[in-house]
Design a protein around this motif. Structure first.
Motif, PDB file in Angstrom:
ATOM      1  N   THR A 293       0.585  -5.774  -1.407  1.00  0.00           N
ATOM      2  CA  THR A 293       0.834  -4.120  -1.802  1.00  0.00           C
ATOM      3  C   THR A 293       2.509  -5.060  -3.107  1.00  0.00           C
ATOM      4  N   SER A 294       3.036  -5.580  -2.048  1.00  0.00           N
ATOM      5  CA  SER A 294       4.376  -5.497  -2.528  1.00  0.00           C
ATOM      6  C   SER A 294       4.281  -6.716  -3.937  1.00  0.00           C
ATOM      7  N   ALA A 295       3.339  -7.713  -3.564  1.00  0.00           N
ATOM      8  CA  ALA A 295       3.133  -8.720  -4.248  1.00  0.00           C
ATOM      9  C   ALA A 295       2.454  -7.836  -5.852  1.00  0.00           C
ATOM     10  N   VAL A 296       1.591  -7.455  -5.844  1.00  0.00           N
ATOM     11  CA  VAL A 296       1.042  -5.925  -6.923  1.00  0.00           C
ATOM     12  C   VAL A 296       1.800  -5.198  -7.651  1.00  0.00           C
ATOM     13  N   GLN A 297       3.100  -4.787  -7.028  1.00  0.00           N
ATOM     14  CA  GLN A 297       4.016  -4.338  -7.635  1.00  0.00           C
ATOM     15  C   GLN A 297       4.593  -5.158  -7.892  1.00  0.00           C
ATOM     16  N   TYR A 298       4.750  -6.182  -7.640  1.00  0.00           N
ATOM     17  CA  TYR A 298       6.453  -7.076  -7.931  1.00  0.00           C
ATOM     18  C   TYR A 298       5.423  -7.772  -9.822  1.00  0.00           C
ATOM     19  N   VAL A 299       4.356  -8.577 -10.130  1.00  0.00           N
ATOM     20  CA  VAL A 299       3.790  -9.108 -10.783  1.00  0.00           C
ATOM     21  C   VAL A 299       3.819  -8.263 -12.114  1.00  0.00           C
ATOM     22  N   THR A 300       3.598  -6.686 -11.798  1.00  0.00           N
ATOM     23  CA  THR A 300       3.062  -5.696 -12.881  1.00  0.00           C
ATOM     24  C   THR A 300       3.787  -4.968 -12.924  1.00  0.00           C
TER      25      THR A 300
END
Length: 505
Positions: A179-186
């Motif tokens: 979830t943290s990675a998804v939030q970062y890339v978007t």
């Protein structure tokens, strides 16, 4: 010799089977058709089931909801507008079913997310092509547009020592990381947090720094003796300085706050900081000398009346703390909120003691923890959040119109959080007691100051199976059921069936 008498020859009669009638053919055809339809129905149901998203077709029966996304993840996925691809680097035959099941949940909930497995043996240069050179087997590469985030396999699981069982427990932390990675890339531009140095400030704990990383907030250091406050600063952090700030530094901070700045201040009860305290007075806040002692046993740790378990007020910061979790505030000083606040300032009490609390004005020099005559008693504030709306009309231009001006005014909100207990942010130690409550509170403070809506601090899910504990009475009851009652019922049923069959003969 006697002659054997010839035995009479036996005659055997053979009869040909009756010719099948039309009725037999009709019954056989019907059975065949029904069999074909049943097989077709089973195949169709399987095809439909496989086509459905995992969130609909699969059920999570695990106790910790290992394969179910939490509210934070679902909220982020619901707001997605960009496509995200997650590449799972795993060799065929070595796939982690926990990871794939969780990825199915992400892809099933949002049409913007898809995932693919990439076998490093078949695609040895894939990770390098994605700009990730140190990816290991079992890692995830999350990509959206021109942003990429590596989720290493080493962080998908976490291990902690359980002091209750004196053993290590393993937890599945993949949802937090993904979830943290998804939030970062978007996400857009990442918030930058500057921690002030040069006054003997303490270092933020590893837990807070890791939480900032998962929240995609960049942490840097700033020394006001050598640098001005950068333009990209979203939040300033003053953490337990061991000496006071110079008047020039306080004036720089005051001007920055009046211009819409955000700041987290955490002071040490054992250090006098009159210049820094004067900055807090601009917001209607001041300190009460001494340490707070809790008189109610429901509001402190057992045997430690200065390890406070305060009430959590209604605020977005406290919303980041899961229901039922405590925030522990050891060796805290009380904050006094002025009866009349400065114009435009609003203050929210984040953490408060019970009405039975009292203050030992001697502080660390106290000779007893017991309440004495003269000790101030009541409910005290241990943490406060303040905000102030500021208007900037400096870019405006005057006109000859007496009724209206062409001045472009913009409003911004200054924010301040003051914690009177530096140990509040020592999450590495206190989170073992509060089950993560202090870490969630700390991250809630920083995300509110940075004006972020959600926090990506998701608790890891334990993989340990809990044993079934039964009392002696329950053991006796279930032993009787399975060792006496069930065999007896089966025996009676067997005798009954046997007798019925004999009667039919």
């Amino acid at each position: 010799m006697r002659k054997r008498k010839d035995r009479p020859k036996r005659r055997f009669r053979f009869s040909l089977p009756a010719r099948p009638t039309a009725q037999v053919f009709r019954n056989g055809s019907a059975a065949t058709v029904l069999t074909v339809l049943a097989v077709a129905a089973v195949v169709l149901v399987n095809l439909i089931g496989n086509a459905l998203p995992a969130s609909v077709s699969q059920f999570d029966l695990s106790e910790t909801k290992l394969y179910t996304l939490g509210d934070v993840s679902l909220g982020i996925l619901d707001e997605l507008e960009q496509d995200v691809t997650i590449y799972y680097l795993a060799q065929t035959g070595s796939v982690d079913s926990n990871v794939t099941a969780l990825l199915d949940q992400y892809a099933g909930h949002s049409s913007h997310i898809q995932w693919q497995q990439k076998d490093p043996a078949l695609y040895p240069g894939f990770a390098c092509q994605m700009g990730v050179e140190d990816a290991t087997d079992g890692s995830l590469i999350v990509v959206s547009g021109d942003r990429t985030r590596l989720v290493d396999s080493s962080v998908l699981y976490s291990s902690e020592f359980d002091y209750d069982t004196y053993s290590y427990t393993t937890s599945f932390d993949a949802e937090n990381q993904i979830t943290s990675a998804v939030q970062y890339v978007t996400g857009g531009e990442l918030p930058v947090v500057y921690q002030l140095t040069g006054h003997g400030e303490a270092t933020l704990s590893d837990g807070v720094q890791q939480a900032l990383g998962l929240q995609n907030m960049e942490l840097q250091e700033l020394n006001l003796l050598t640098s001005d406050i950068p333009e990209d600063a979203d939040v300033l952090v003053i953490y337990a300085p061991s000496s006071d700030f110079a008047a020039e530094d306080v004036e720089a901070l005051r001007s920055w706050l009046l211009d819409g700045g955000r700041m987290l201040v955490c002071t040490d009860p054992g250090v006098d900081t009159p210049n820094l305290d004067s900055l807090m007075e601009d917001w209607g806040l001041s300190l009460i000398d001494g340490l707070v002692i809790e008189g109610s046993s429901n509001y402190h740790l057992q045997g430690a009346s200065y390890y406070l378990l305060p009430d959590q007020g209604s605020h977005a910061i406290n919303d980041a703390v899961d229901d039922g979790l405590y925030v522990l505030a050891p060796e805290a000083q009380a904050i006094r909120v002025a009866d009349e606040l400065p114009e435009g300032v609003t203050v929210s009490e984040l953490l408060t003691t019970s009405d039975s609390a009292y203050i030992k004005s001697e502080g660390y020099d106290m000779t007893t923890l017991n309440k004495e005559d003269g000790d101030e008693t009541g409910s005290f504030v241990l943490a406060a959040a303040a905000s102030r709306t500021v208007t900037d009309a400096s870019d405006g231009e005057e006109t000859d119109d007496t009724e209206e001006t062409a001045a472009d005014t913009s409003e911004a909100e200054s924010r301040l959080v003051w914690l009177s207990c530096p140990m509040l942010l020592m999450t590495d130690d206190l989170d073992q007691i509060t089950m993560g409550g202090n870490g969630q509170f700390a991250l809630g403070c920083l995300t509110w100051l940075a004006d972020q809506d959600t926090t990506a601090l998701i608790a890891a899910k334990s993989l340990m199976l809990k044993g079934l504990s039964l009392s002696s009475g329950q053991v006796t009851f279930w032993a009787g059921v399975f060792m006496v009652a069930v065999p007896l019922v089966l025996l009676i049923l067997g005798i009954t069936v046997t007798l019925k069959r004999r009667r039919r003969r």
